[in-house]
Motif scaffolding. Structure first.
Motif, PDB file in Angstrom:
ATOM      1  N   ASP A   1       0.864  -1.182   0.000  1.00  0.00           N
ATOM      2  CA  ASP A   1       0.000   0.000   0.000  1.00  0.00           C
ATOM      3  C   ASP A   1       0.895   1.225   0.000  1.00  0.00           C
ATOM      4  N   ALA A   2       0.779   2.055  -1.035  1.00  0.00           N
ATOM      5  CA  ALA A   2       1.662   3.208  -1.171  1.00  0.00           C
ATOM      6  C   ALA A   2       1.516   4.201  -0.037  1.00  0.00           C
ATOM      7  N   LEU A   3       0.402   4.148   0.703  1.00  0.00           N
ATOM      8  CA  LEU A   3       0.186   5.075   1.810  1.00  0.00           C
ATOM      9  C   LEU A   3       0.660   4.512   3.151  1.00  0.00           C
TER      10      LEU A   3
ATOM     11  N   VAL B   1      10.377   4.853 -10.108  1.00  0.00           N
ATOM     12  CA  VAL B   1       9.412   5.525 -10.975  1.00  0.00           C
ATOM     13  C   VAL B   1       8.077   5.564 -10.246  1.00  0.00           C
ATOM     14  N   HIS B   2       7.538   6.746 -10.079  1.00  0.00           N
ATOM     15  CA  HIS B   2       6.304   6.988  -9.322  1.00  0.00           C
ATOM     16  C   HIS B   2       5.186   7.302 -10.318  1.00  0.00           C
ATOM     17  N   GLU B   3       4.307   6.306 -10.556  1.00  0.00           N
ATOM     18  CA  GLU B   3       3.194   6.482 -11.487  1.00  0.00           C
ATOM     19  C   GLU B   3       1.861   6.234 -10.779  1.00  0.00           C
ATOM     20  N   LEU B   4       1.782   6.595  -9.522  1.00  0.00           N
ATOM     21  CA  LEU B   4       0.600   6.309  -8.717  1.00  0.00           C
ATOM     22  C   LEU B   4      -0.454   7.394  -8.860  1.00  0.00           C
TER      23      LEU B   4
ATOM     24  N   GLU C   1       1.650  12.189   0.265  1.00  0.00           N
ATOM     25  CA  GLU C   1       2.108  11.192   1.233  1.00  0.00           C
ATOM     26  C   GLU C   1       2.923  10.086   0.566  1.00  0.00           C
ATOM     27  N   ALA C   2       2.393   9.510  -0.507  1.00  0.00           N
ATOM     28  CA  ALA C   2       3.105   8.408  -1.155  1.00  0.00           C
ATOM     29  C   ALA C   2       4.427   8.871  -1.753  1.00  0.00           C
TER      30      ALA C   2
END
Length: 320
Positions: free
Chosen positions: A51-53, A71-74, A104-105
């Motif tokens: 969970d990214a959070l 790489v952040h593609e959320l 947050e993420a």
């Protein structure tokens, strides 16, 4: 290189992961849903569930991958559009969750990257329509953003700015924020798929041209966006890049072409006052006053070449 992709099963992730694998990278793909692990494997990556959070879960996932690049593609922007969401986007569940992922993420991924010695971060921002409503149709990364956005978009814009600042100012590595234009193509909101978010309202003539339709949008085919991202994993100086096609265009030009590509009747035209009443001030401003983005920096500094330089070609050939 070892590359960690957060959001590997998202619209862009599904295009990006195979491209990274084809370029010889070892990819770990993070997904929040355990049932999507097989999908990550089918793309060519090793799956990890987190969970990214949850900062501890993100730290553990990144530590297990030991990536050189993150790489952040959320985002949480899938799902149907509603009039309520158009009127008050800051109150929609999707926008609220996406803002958390952009704030947050982002913090969780950066902390985890620093802990494992990652040397590069590439993150998804947004550039389809967000600039000050003055000047020409295609503004650069150096041009100002809207200093007084509609109230409904202030929280959304704050999320973009937080991500861009956090990523591009890291001291332990190189951070690049990619301002993608509006995606179209397979799996996106603009495609021929029956469940494509924008296809249904366009076919039902519920997506009108408001006022003069002068709001300028910047589009990009999702495969081209993934190609730019794959290049940014490997090279490019820290900073912000507009990842858009060569052809920013007003709503009155591109929407009828899209309707034709979707075998729909031409869009209706409604006066600005009626558009504001139906969809709210924020959506009305986008459709009448927005400015697009220039891709000159990305093409120059990344050496990025587009398969679909214009939505005119892309809507006809690349909707999927």
């Amino acid at each position: 290189m070892k590359v960690f992709v957060a959001g590997a099963t998202g619209v862009l992730g599904r295009q990006l992961v195979p491209q990274l694998v084809a370029r010889g990278h070892e990819v770990v793909g993070m997904t929040r849903t355990a049932s999507k692990q097989d999908e990550v494997r089918s793309l060519g990556a090793r799956p990890v569930v987190a969970d990214a959070l949850d900062p501890d879960a993100v730290a553990e996932a990144v530590a297990s991958a030991e990536p050189e690049v993150i790489v952040h593609e959320l985002t949480a922007l899938s799902g149907p559009l509603s009039v309520r969401d158009a009127r008050r986007p800051e109150r929609s569940v999707a926008a609220t969750m996406t803002n958390r992922l952009r704030t947050e993420a982002t913090d969780h991924l950066l902390a985890a990257g620093r802990a494992v010695g990652a040397r590069r971060v590439v993150a998804q921002s947004f550039g389809a329509f967000r600039f000050a409503r003055t000047g020409g149709p295609a503004l650069s990364e150096a041009d100002p953003l809207d200093p007084d956005p509609p109230a409904a978009l202030r929280t959304v814009q704050a999320g973009y700015l937080y991500l861009e600042t956090a990523v591009t100012t890291i001291e332990w590595g190189e951070g690049l924020a990619l301002r993608y234009g509006g995606f179209y193509g397979p799996g996106t909101a603009i495609s021929r798929a029956p469940d494509a978010v924008m296809a249904a309202p366009i076919r039902k003539r519920r997506f009108p041209i408001v006022g003069g339709g002068g709001g300028v949008f910047s589009h990009v085919h999702v495969e081209d966006a993934a190609a730019a991202t794959a290049i940014a994993v490997e090279r490019g100086r820290p900073g912000v890049y507009n990842i858009v096609d060569d052809d920013p265009a007003p709503l009155r030009e591109w929407l009828p072409v899209l309707a034709t590509a979707l075998d729909a009747k031409p869009p209706r035209r409604v006066p600005r006052w009626l558009g504001r009443l139906a969809a709210g001030e924020a959506a009305t401003i986008m459709m009448t006053e927005a400015r697009g983005a220039s891709n000159e920096k990305a093409k120059r500094e990344l050496g990025w070449e587009l398969r679909y330089p214009s939505w005119r070609q892309g809507f006809a050939q690349g909707l999927g």
